[in-house]
Design an enzyme around this catalytic site. Structure first.
Site, short mmCIF file in Angstrom:
data_model
loop_
_atom_site.label_atom_id
_atom_site.label_comp_id
_atom_site.label_asym_id
_atom_site.label_seq_id
_atom_site.Cartn_x
_atom_site.Cartn_y
_atom_site.Cartn_z
N SER A 238 12.64 -4.06 2.93
CA SER A 238 13.09 -2.83 2.29
C SER A 238 14.60 -2.85 2.03
CB SER A 238 12.67 -1.64 3.14
OG SER A 238 12.73 -0.45 2.41
N ASP A 458 3.42 -1.26 -3.51
CA ASP A 458 4.63 -0.53 -3.14
C ASP A 458 5.37 -0.06 -4.39
OD1 ASP A 458 6.81 0.47 -1.67
OD2 ASP A 458 7.84 -1.47 -1.72
N HIS A 516 4.20 -1.23 1.06
CA HIS A 516 5.57 -1.57 1.43
C HIS A 516 5.63 -2.45 2.68
CE1 HIS A 516 9.88 -0.82 1.21
NE2 HIS A 516 9.90 -0.43 2.47
#
EC number: 3.4.16.6
Length: 652
Positions: A238, A458, A516
């Site tokens: 991320s 994601d 994600h």
């Protein structure tokens, strides 16, 4: 003083923050004082909280660093107490390599990765017991999970009384001099950090400086890790798309300074032998990834049409128009180059320009997505998403667990102080000195392996933008990487888990049916990719030795977009008290606030929520196109029942 609650469950630690009342007294920790600096120390405890495999050791602890009036040019008047959780490899730990794991945020705890993605155990839905993860990343690799920067997770600056609101997922500094308030469903008490945004790193590069100091202490002085293999890798996720390149390149630069005797201070001359940088669903550089925030909701491999053509065009216009996102990013980067070339974030003018660029791009790119009511971390899930499960928050609230860990603070999943600090200087709008794509190129030229791995559901750091980053790198292998085609990632004899483009040490992988937190969705596929990269095997098959074939390149199609996916069933809604802001309906939040909710093991049983509508789809069926892998998630049974979208801090 510790408090218990008189509801259906014992009230937990502060959830998206922390606290089942206050932590028990810290007892039984081993203290190691630095031989280089009397003010530096390591405290730790051995435990079997998560790793229960016989003979496999694990340790939790802190590296304690005092204030420093000249931390590489940065004045730091606060203490840093950085939390780590170290798991030895299940196989041959003495000769196994080591990987650091970092979650993103900025401000998110690496306990997310440990308990929701790739650690030795899954937490069951009672929030008390564990199930062994056979696909744990410590099967063959020593794993070091670190909560950083300061105040994240179990890391802290100074011990502070706090309260936590489960309703709005916020930590408040508390004054208990007139007594401690009673806990209830909406308000918990505990011990945390100061919540002072000036008492943590305020940008990615300053975080790199801090983590390098941690590494110098830990790798030289932690007595329980003395391996024969000194290779170190960094895997991250991320916002780690920025952390990873910056941290790894900073480590490499410091190595060079140690070798040429620019750094000569005792205790700071340990070479960190970098082997691999792995980035999972990384947000790396908005200049490459901005357009994907319009493209992915409009045109994806699941046939989900979250945006109309008009909305798509409007976002693209806002990116490119005068004084739009790209213009503001360019102004920020030019101002930073002139006014803050060393990335100290101590120039108020630069900070203001970059903060404006960051917030403006966020408004242009992400605000429209809020109207879709779809998951930020999984476009096929609803916004109030219960996957991956949040049960680890309740688990970490248990007094027995905190005692076994030797933690003086309750768990804080997201550090608001860090978010404020980073956002206040516009960290996301600007690159570091070399640029994050430049960092990746520098690492590749230095012989470090780099792997970009993206789950294809994601939104927040989507694979379309990640692919653009991979194609935008400028290094000596650029042409060969572009010529490489996409090959199947063969996970086992019956399952293809994704598609990979690889040339030599660099790869980009699209993982099927994953949001994600890729390992939480596809544990087996993720482990195969991780181990193949770590042990120099080709990602597609795991059969070729890349170290012996440095010019290896995959063959196949130029794109992966022709491989379509089926939309999975929407997960059953689960309102979890410690993730209420991200998993509960307004009706459930109201019941929590009023104290009328029926709670069992942190799960709100009443009022119940109904499953939301499926995401909108195109009228054209994608069935004529190849279908990606299998629509079935590889997540273990213990995880399939319930799950969670952690509160949208920024990125996880």
């Amino acid at each position: 003083m510790r408090f218990a609650a008189s509801i259906a469950v014992a009230l937990p630690v502060i959830g998206a923050a922390s606290a089942q009342g206050f932590p028990p007294p810290v007892e039984g920790v081993t203290v190691v004082k630095s031989k280089f600096d009397e003010n530096v120390k390591i405290t730790y405890k051995e435990n079997d909280i998560c790793e229960t495999t016989e003979g496999v050791r694990s340790f939790t602890g802190h590296v304690h660093l005092p204030p420093d009036d000249n931390d590489f040019g940065v004045y730091r008047n606060y203490s840093i107490n950085t939390f780590f959780w170290f798991f030895e490899a299940r196989e041959d730990p003495k000769n196994a390599p080591l990987s650091i794991w970092l979650n993103g945020g900025p401000g998110s705890s690496s306990m997310i990765g440990l308990f929701q993605e790739n650690g030795p155990c899954w937490i069951n839905d009672d929030s008390k017991s564990t199930t062994n993860n056979t696909f744990s990343w410590n099967n063959k690799v020593n794993m070091l999970y670190i909560d950083q920067p300061n105040q994240v997770g179990f890391s802290y600056d100074e011990l502070t009384n706090i309260t936590y609101s489960t309703i709005n997922d916020t930590v408040y500094v508390a004054d208990f001099s007139n007594g401690v308030p009673a806990q209830n469903l909406s308000t918990l008490v505990g011990t945390g950090s100061s919540q002072n945004p000036w008492a943590t790193a305020n940008n990615t590069v300053n975080a790199a400086r801090s983590i390098w100091h941690f590494a110098q202490v830990w790798f030289q002085e932690f007595p329980e890790h003395k391996p024969n293999n000194n290779k170190i890798s960094i895997w991250t996720e991320s916002y780690g798309g920025r952390y990873g390149p910056s941290f790894a390149s900073y480590f490499q630069e410091q190595n060079e300074k140690i070798k040429n005797h620019t750094i000569t201070e005792e205790g700071e001359m340990h070479i960190l032998n970098l082997d691999t940088l792995g980035i999972i669903n990384g947000c790396i550089d908005l200049m490459f990834q901005a357009e994907s925030y319009a493209e992915f909701p409009y045109n994806n491999t699941y046939g989900i049409t979250a945006y109309t053509k008009e909305k798509y065009d409007a976002i693209i216009h806002d990116i490119h128009r005068p004084d739009g996102c790209f213009d503001k990013l360019a102004k920020c980067r030019e101002a930073a180059k002139e006014g803050d070339p060393h990335f100290y974030s101590n120039n108020a003018t630069v900070n203001a320009i970059c903060a404006d660029a960051s917030s403006s791009c966020d408004n242009y790119l992400m605000d429209p997505y809020q109207e879709t009511n779809l998951g930020y971390y999984d476009i096929a899930h609803p916004l109030q998403d219960p996957f991956p499960p949040p049960f680890y928050k309740g688990f970490l609230s248990q007094s027995s667990v905190l005692s076994d860990m030797g933690s003086p603070v309750n768990f804080t999943q997201y550090a608001q102080a860090v978010g404020k600090s980073f956002h206040g200087v516009g960290d996301y709008a600007r690159p570091d000195v070399r640029g994050f794509t430049g960092d990746i190129a520098y690492l590749l030229e230095s012989g470090v392996k780099v792997a970009l791995v993206y789950g294809d559901r994601d939104y927040i750091c989507n694979w379309i933008g990640g692919e653009q980053v991979s194609l935008g790198l400028n290094y000596t292998g650029t042409a060969e990487f572009h010529r490489a085609g996409y090959a199947d990632v063969k996970v086992n004899s019956s399952y293809v888990g994704g598609l990979v483009r690889q040339h030599g040490n660099f790869s980009f992988t699209r993982v099927f049916e994953a949001g994600h937190e890729v390992p939480g969705y596809q544990p087996e596929t993720s482990l195969k990719i991780f181990e193949r990269i770590m042990f120099n095997k080709d990602i597609a098959t795991g059969e070729l030795d890349i170290a012996q074939k440095p010019d290896y390149g995959t063959t196949g199609t130029e794109s992966t977009f022709q491989v379509k996916n089926e939309i999975p069933p929407s997960p059953e809604p689960t309102c979890y008290l410690l993730s209420a802001d991200g998993t509960c309906t307004q009706e459930q939040l109201k019941a929590i606030k009023e104290g009328t909710a029926v709670v069992e093991n942190y799960i709100i049983k009443s009022p119940a929520a109904s499953k939301g509508d499926p995401p909108p789809t195109t009228t054209t069926s994608p069935t004529a196109a190849p279908t990606a892998g299998s629509a079935m998630l590889q997540a273990p049974v213990a995880m399939l029942a319930i799950s969670v979208l952690t509160a949208l801090a920024f990125f996880l």
